[in-house]
Design an enzyme around this catalytic site. Structure first.
Site, PDB file in Angstrom:
ATOM      1  N   TRP A 241     -30.517-128.944  60.500  1.00 52.77           N
ATOM      2  CA  TRP A 241     -30.374-127.687  59.773  1.00 52.77           C
ATOM      3  C   TRP A 241     -31.602-127.361  58.917  1.00 52.77           C
ATOM      4  O   TRP A 241     -31.512-126.520  58.044  1.00 52.77           O
ATOM      5  CB  TRP A 241     -29.137-127.737  58.880  1.00 52.77           C
ATOM      6  CG  TRP A 241     -27.843-127.620  59.631  1.00 52.77           C
ATOM      7  CD1 TRP A 241     -27.129-126.474  59.853  1.00 52.77           C
ATOM      8  CD2 TRP A 241     -27.093-128.668  60.253  1.00 52.77           C
ATOM      9  NE1 TRP A 241     -25.992-126.737  60.586  1.00 52.77           N
ATOM     10  CE2 TRP A 241     -25.950-128.080  60.847  1.00 52.77           C
ATOM     11  CE3 TRP A 241     -27.291-130.032  60.392  1.00 52.77           C
ATOM     12  CZ2 TRP A 241     -25.000-128.815  61.548  1.00 52.77           C
ATOM     13  CZ3 TRP A 241     -26.338-130.761  61.089  1.00 52.77           C
ATOM     14  CH2 TRP A 241     -25.213-130.155  61.651  1.00 52.77           C
ATOM     15  N   CYS A 277     -23.368-125.582  64.190  1.00 53.49           N
ATOM     16  CA  CYS A 277     -21.911-125.526  64.349  1.00 53.49           C
ATOM     17  C   CYS A 277     -21.461-124.792  65.604  1.00 53.49           C
ATOM     18  O   CYS A 277     -20.553-125.251  66.303  1.00 53.49           O
ATOM     19  CB  CYS A 277     -21.264-124.936  63.105  1.00 53.49           C
ATOM     20  SG  CYS A 277     -21.553-123.175  62.854  1.00 53.49           S
ATOM     21  N   HIS A 335     -18.952-120.461  59.839  1.00 55.32           N
ATOM     22  CA  HIS A 335     -18.824-121.794  60.419  1.00 55.32           C
ATOM     23  C   HIS A 335     -17.896-121.695  61.620  1.00 55.32           C
ATOM     24  O   HIS A 335     -16.879-120.999  61.582  1.00 55.32           O
ATOM     25  CB  HIS A 335     -18.269-122.793  59.402  1.00 55.32           C
ATOM     26  CG  HIS A 335     -18.132-124.178  59.954  1.00 55.32           C
ATOM     27  ND1 HIS A 335     -19.187-124.862  60.505  1.00 55.32           N
ATOM     28  CD2 HIS A 335     -17.052-125.004  60.078  1.00 55.32           C
ATOM     29  CE1 HIS A 335     -18.777-126.055  60.927  1.00 55.32           C
ATOM     30  NE2 HIS A 335     -17.487-126.156  60.681  1.00 55.32           N
ATOM     31  N   ASP A 358     -12.833-129.624  64.929  1.00 55.21           N
ATOM     32  CA  ASP A 358     -14.194-129.300  64.484  1.00 55.21           C
ATOM     33  C   ASP A 358     -15.134-130.443  64.826  1.00 55.21           C
ATOM     34  O   ASP A 358     -15.105-131.499  64.187  1.00 55.21           O
ATOM     35  CB  ASP A 358     -14.210-129.041  62.981  1.00 55.21           C
ATOM     36  CG  ASP A 358     -15.525-128.421  62.516  1.00 55.21           C
ATOM     37  OD1 ASP A 358     -16.481-128.418  63.308  1.00 55.21           O
ATOM     38  OD2 ASP A 358     -15.591-127.952  61.372  1.00 55.21           O
ATOM     39  N   ASN A 398      -9.713-121.419  52.107  1.00 56.36           N
ATOM     40  CA  ASN A 398      -8.948-121.066  50.909  1.00 56.36           C
ATOM     41  C   ASN A 398      -9.605-121.401  49.575  1.00 56.36           C
ATOM     42  O   ASN A 398      -9.093-120.989  48.530  1.00 56.36           O
ATOM     43  CB  ASN A 398      -7.584-121.782  50.931  1.00 56.36           C
ATOM     44  CG  ASN A 398      -6.592-121.101  51.838  1.00 56.36           C
ATOM     45  OD1 ASN A 398      -6.181-119.969  51.601  1.00 56.36           O
ATOM     46  ND2 ASN A 398      -6.208-121.788  52.908  1.00 56.36           N
ATOM     47  N   GLU A 446      -4.672-112.101  50.771  1.00 54.65           N
ATOM     48  CA  GLU A 446      -5.266-112.489  49.490  1.00 54.65           C
ATOM     49  C   GLU A 446      -4.535-111.824  48.326  1.00 54.65           C
ATOM     50  O   GLU A 446      -4.269-110.619  48.346  1.00 54.65           O
ATOM     51  CB  GLU A 446      -6.740-112.070  49.456  1.00 54.65           C
ATOM     52  CG  GLU A 446      -7.626-112.769  50.474  1.00 54.65           C
ATOM     53  CD  GLU A 446      -7.985-114.185  50.078  1.00 54.65           C
ATOM     54  OE1 GLU A 446      -7.514-114.640  49.012  1.00 54.65           O
ATOM     55  OE2 GLU A 446      -8.730-114.847  50.832  1.00 54.65           O
ATOM     56  N   GLU A 451       0.586-116.218  49.141  1.00 60.56           N
ATOM     57  CA  GLU A 451      -0.714-116.896  49.146  1.00 60.56           C
ATOM     58  C   GLU A 451      -0.856-117.797  47.926  1.00 60.56           C
ATOM     59  O   GLU A 451      -1.311-118.944  48.022  1.00 60.56           O
ATOM     60  CB  GLU A 451      -1.834-115.851  49.191  1.00 60.56           C
ATOM     61  CG  GLU A 451      -3.230-116.432  49.362  1.00 60.56           C
ATOM     62  CD  GLU A 451      -4.047-116.377  48.086  1.00 60.56           C
ATOM     63  OE1 GLU A 451      -5.187-116.881  48.099  1.00 60.56           O
ATOM     64  OE2 GLU A 451      -3.530-115.859  47.084  1.00 60.56           O
ATOM     65  N   ARG A 475     -21.321-104.227  43.286  1.00 59.43           N
ATOM     66  CA  ARG A 475     -21.374-104.585  44.697  1.00 59.43           C
ATOM     67  C   ARG A 475     -22.785-104.380  45.211  1.00 59.43           C
ATOM     68  O   ARG A 475     -23.521-103.527  44.712  1.00 59.43           O
ATOM     69  CB  ARG A 475     -20.412-103.721  45.526  1.00 59.43           C
ATOM     70  CG  ARG A 475     -18.944-103.962  45.249  1.00 59.43           C
ATOM     71  CD  ARG A 475     -18.106-103.118  46.190  1.00 59.43           C
ATOM     72  NE  ARG A 475     -18.355-103.482  47.586  1.00 59.43           N
ATOM     73  CZ  ARG A 475     -18.013-102.703  48.619  1.00 59.43           C
ATOM     74  NH1 ARG A 475     -17.453-101.526  48.408  1.00 59.43           N
ATOM     75  NH2 ARG A 475     -18.253-103.103  49.854  1.00 59.43           N
ATOM     76  N   GLY A 481     -29.019-100.674  56.996  1.00 59.13           N
ATOM     77  CA  GLY A 481     -29.140-101.866  57.820  1.00 59.13           C
ATOM     78  C   GLY A 481     -30.508-102.501  57.664  1.00 59.13           C
ATOM     79  O   GLY A 481     -31.387-101.987  56.959  1.00 59.13           O
ATOM     80  N   ALA A 482     -30.719-103.638  58.335  1.00 60.55           N
ATOM     81  CA  ALA A 482     -31.986-104.374  58.237  1.00 60.55           C
ATOM     82  C   ALA A 482     -32.421-104.790  59.636  1.00 60.55           C
ATOM     83  O   ALA A 482     -31.682-105.493  60.332  1.00 60.55           O
ATOM     84  CB  ALA A 482     -31.815-105.599  57.343  1.00 60.55           C
ATOM     85  N   TYR A 515     -27.867-120.148  57.472  1.00 57.60           N
ATOM     86  CA  TYR A 515     -26.459-119.770  57.545  1.00 57.60           C
ATOM     87  C   TYR A 515     -25.539-120.759  56.833  1.00 57.60           C
ATOM     88  O   TYR A 515     -24.411-120.431  56.487  1.00 57.60           O
ATOM     89  CB  TYR A 515     -26.041-119.594  59.008  1.00 57.60           C
ATOM     90  CG  TYR A 515     -25.579-120.871  59.691  1.00 57.60           C
ATOM     91  CD1 TYR A 515     -24.233-121.166  59.836  1.00 57.60           C
ATOM     92  CD2 TYR A 515     -26.496-121.790  60.196  1.00 57.60           C
ATOM     93  CE1 TYR A 515     -23.813-122.322  60.465  1.00 57.60           C
ATOM     94  CE2 TYR A 515     -26.089-122.943  60.821  1.00 57.60           C
ATOM     95  CZ  TYR A 515     -24.739-123.204  60.959  1.00 57.60           C
ATOM     96  OH  TYR A 515     -24.326-124.355  61.574  1.00 57.60           O
ATOM     97  N   ARG A 579     -24.614-111.054  48.377  1.00 60.47           N
ATOM     98  CA  ARG A 579     -24.408-110.589  49.753  1.00 60.47           C
ATOM     99  C   ARG A 579     -25.431-111.238  50.664  1.00 60.47           C
ATOM    100  O   ARG A 579     -26.601-111.380  50.315  1.00 60.47           O
ATOM    101  CB  ARG A 579     -24.524-109.075  49.831  1.00 60.47           C
ATOM    102  CG  ARG A 579     -24.336-108.533  51.245  1.00 60.47           C
ATOM    103  CD  ARG A 579     -24.026-107.071  51.265  1.00 60.47           C
ATOM    104  NE  ARG A 579     -23.886-106.553  52.616  1.00 60.47           N
ATOM    105  CZ  ARG A 579     -23.324-105.393  52.920  1.00 60.47           C
ATOM    106  NH1 ARG A 579     -22.840-104.631  51.943  1.00 60.47           N
ATOM    107  NH2 ARG A 579     -23.233-104.977  54.162  1.00 60.47           N
ATOM    108  N   ASP A 580     -24.954-111.623  51.853  1.00 66.03           N
ATOM    109  CA  ASP A 580     -25.834-112.138  52.898  1.00 66.03           C
ATOM    110  C   ASP A 580     -26.172-110.993  53.843  1.00 66.03           C
ATOM    111  O   ASP A 580     -25.279-110.379  54.440  1.00 66.03           O
ATOM    112  CB  ASP A 580     -25.159-113.268  53.666  1.00 66.03           C
ATOM    113  CG  ASP A 580     -24.873-114.465  52.768  1.00 66.03           C
ATOM    114  OD1 ASP A 580     -25.794-114.895  52.067  1.00 66.03           O
ATOM    115  OD2 ASP A 580     -23.721-114.948  52.768  1.00 66.03           O
TER     116      ASP A 580
END
Length: 688
Positions: A241, A277, A335, A358, A398, A446, A451, A475, A481-482, A515, A579-580
């Protein structure tokens, strides 16, 4: 007295049996059948034919190096008038002179693997033994008595027979479907999957016990989960990684499992470099589908890696909003794992169905790097005491996220975010190239009472409550966009929901990221000391991220992490937003030239335009598709691609099977890597 029966030839009829058992795409050279379902063999005797009442026939089947009847790896049974449902059996189906057709059937809980088949023929007191051949026995999701039985035919087609698919990557805000060639029926794949079982450490410790447990998909699932990684065995893939892949293949460059498994088998079961992954999950999917267990790849966005099992992910920021390394806990942008369909007779009722497995090596389970099978229903209900590894998977979907802002005086400010982890849990839809959201399989909505009840049950204490709202929310948005090679804008959208004007400081930072949550160099920064928020009003603060800043350090994950930290001077209240941003690669264009027909040459025209302001060197297209190509086809470009230049290549295809096929393409160069594209091709069958 009648002369002895003499066997001249035995035809295991791999082609016709393969059609009946849905294994015909594995080839016609070896018999491959599914347990609990009859198959037919044809015996040809020399001299005279079989005579009922005069001749006695019995068969032997055995698998593994030391077969035993008590271990279920050997069986001796007579040829009788009818088949049995619960044991190995054989019956005469038809006789024509010296030709005798026999129907054989295995029990629905038979051990899977490579079997040898022999026959004992006796006339009177004399007997002769004949070796009839070998066959491979697989799980059977079409058999109601098999523990992998799946009722829906469309799902069986998708999760067992389909050799191509989509794996979801990107980020929760920009989900990217990535094509993958599973290729479970390609040449020698079933033999490679059985080699994987025979290479696992449990087999070497106790061969009899290991082979005798191969009737159980729970056991097979754990073995495959451990063997796909190489952390404590001679497994298939080595993980890496750190963006340093020069001594192997970048995880982003793989487009299918077949090449990986063939490399592992060809080079003496040495680990293939490198996987991450989705590669681990895709290879596990190939192996499990090949063995007959319905399996799908699943992606969890904002996936938690909770190392201390407290269901809290602690992340640390300095006063400027930069992430600091203060904990081994991580939030991965996404993931991937797999789900396999099976009954769980080892558990109480109610936990059959999809099980999470996994193969990515993260934490040990019973001393081995594997995970699962974990019943998805147990994850949703918070039943953490059941087998296997449910606490780890429960935390992945969670856990609470807590940001600690480290102050210059040594104090810390805390912000709790209970609804960040476990978003948009995704898998490919059945029979279509669209995403199916299965988040509701793993968790209740949520913030709902149910929950909170499940979380409290899992943790044995109440879920942390976030601090009271400050009246200010923030936010991060990406208006346009990129795109890779271009500058792009992100904005901090701030809303003041109070009647008072607020004076704040805003730290707004962008850094390249991987990631799995690791961050790299800074590629954009603003520190605004006087941001005034009007009463009941909004404020939008832009930040431009320049290609000249991110281009040279962007990882192959194409991710930029943006963090905004807002501090109000009067109250010292802190608001964090993160934010990613996925930086999109150019599209690969694929055209099919000619009419797609079975066993008729076809041509694919593939094109890509260089979006960067610099030339691309060492350019190549890698093409793969089950039933379309024999392995991978690599087309290298003779000269660099100049900025804005379109490269175009043509690749010959030879469709071997009719039906829907997926052509998968990967583009590689020195500055642009892991660009993926695909095209569905419907192959018309040969005229009858």
């Amino acid at each position: 007295m009648a002369e002895d029966l003499v066997l001249e030839t035995c035809d295991l009829q791999p082609e016709s049996n393969g059609v009946m058992h849905r294994t015909e795409e594995m080839g016609s050279q070896r018999l491959v059948v599914r347990r609990g379902q009859p198959f037919t063999i044809m015996l040809h005797f020399a001299g005279r034919g079989y005579e009922d009442g005069v001749d006695t026939l019995a068969l032997n089947v055995q698998t593994g190096p030391c077969p035993t009847e008590t271990g279920g790896t050997r069986s001796h049974f007579p040829v009788s008038s009818c088949l049995q449902a619960s044991a190995w059996s054989a019956a005469v189906q038809q006789q024509d002179g010296t030709a005798l057709s026999l129907s054989l059937c295995s029990p629905p809980d038979a051990r899977i693997g490579l079997y040898t088949l022999t026959m004992e023929a006796s006339t009177g007191y004399q007997g002769t033994s004949f070796r009839l051949g070998e066959f491979i026995l697989l799980f059977n999701p079409w058999c109601p008595e098999d523990t992998v039985y799946l009722e829906d035919e469309d799902q069986r087609t998708e999760y067992v027979l389909t050799q191509q698919g989509l794996i979801y990557q990107g980020s929760n805000d920009f989900i990217v479907p990535t094509p993958w060639n599973f290729g479970q029926f390609e040449d020698n794949m079933v033999e490679t999957c059985l080699l994987l079982l025979d290479t696992n450490p449990k087999f070497f410790r106790d061969q009899n016990r290991d082979c005798s447990r191969r009737n159980c998909p729970v056991y097979i699932g754990r073995v495959v989960s451990a063997m796909v990684n190489c952390n404590d065995d001679r497994g298939v893939l080595a993980g890496r990684w750190d963006n340093k892949y020069s001594d192997g293949v970048s995880p982003m460059s793989w487009i299918g499992s077949v090449d990986i498994l063939r490399r592992w088998s060809k080079f003496g079961c040495q680990p293939v470099r490198y996987g991450q992954c989705w590669v681990f999950a895709a290879v596990a999917c190939t192996v499990l589908r090949c063995l007959g267990i319905p399996t799908r790849v699943v992606t969890n966005y904002n996936s938690a890696h909770d190392t201390n099992q407290n269901l809290v992910i602690d992340r640390y920021l300095d006063e400027r909003g930069s992430l600091q390394q203060g904990s081994k806990d991580m939030i991965w942008n996404f993931h991937c794992w797999v789900e396999s369909w099976m009954a769980r007779p080892d558990l109480s009722a109610g936990y059959d169905g999809w099980q999470a497995l996994d193969p990515t090596p993260q934490e040990k389970s019973e001393g081995v790097y594997c995970c699962g099978p974990s019943p998805v229903r147990a994850i949703k209900e918070g039943d953490l005491a059941l087998k296997y590894d449910i606490p780890f998977v429960f935390a992945e979907v969670n856990a609470d996220l807590v940001y600690w802002i480290l102050q210059s005086d040594g104090s810390r400010k805390k912000t709790v975010h209970p609804s960040i982890v476990g978003k948009s849990i995704s898998t490919k839809g059945v029979g279509r190239d669209s995403r199916e959201d299965i988040t509701h399989h793993y968790k209740y909505p949520e913030g709902s009472d149910k929950e909170r009840e499940v979380f409290s049950k899992a943790k044995r204490q109440k879920r942390p409550v976030p601090q009271e709202e400050t009246g200010v929310t923030m936010r991060i948005k990406v208006p346009q966009g990129a795109n890779n090679g271009c500058d792009f804008d992100v904005v901090a959208a701030i809303h003041n929901d109070t009647d008072a004007e607020r004076l704040c400081r805003l730290m707004f930072c962008a850094r390249v990221a991987s990631y799995n949550g690791n961050v790299g160099p800074e590629c954009g920064m603003k520190d605004l000391l006087n941001v005034t928020l009007p009463p009941r009003g909004d404020k939008v603060v832009p930040l431009r991220v320049l290609y000249e800043k991110y281009g040279h350090c962007l990882t192959q994950d194409n991710m930029v992490k943006v963090v905004a930290l807002l501090v109000e001077y009067q109250t010292q209240e802190h608001t964090v937003a993160m934010r990613d941003v996925y930086v999109k690669n150019p599209d690969i264009k694929i055209r099919i030239l000619g009419e797609p027909k079975q066993k008729r040459k076809l041509v694919a025209e593939i094109a890509l335009t260089n979006p960067l302001a610099t030339p691309l060197n060492g350019c190549s297209f890698i093409v793969e598709g089950s039933g379309l190509t024999q392995g991978q086809k690599i087309q290298e470009l003779d000269c660099p691609m100049e900025p804005g230049q379109e490269a175009k290549v043509r690749v010959d295809l030879m469709p071997r099977q009719a039906g829907l096929r997926k052509l998968v393409v990967d583009f590689e160069s020195d500055k642009l890597k892991g660009v993926k594209g695909f095209r569905n091709v419907i192959i018309a069958p040969l005229p009858k």
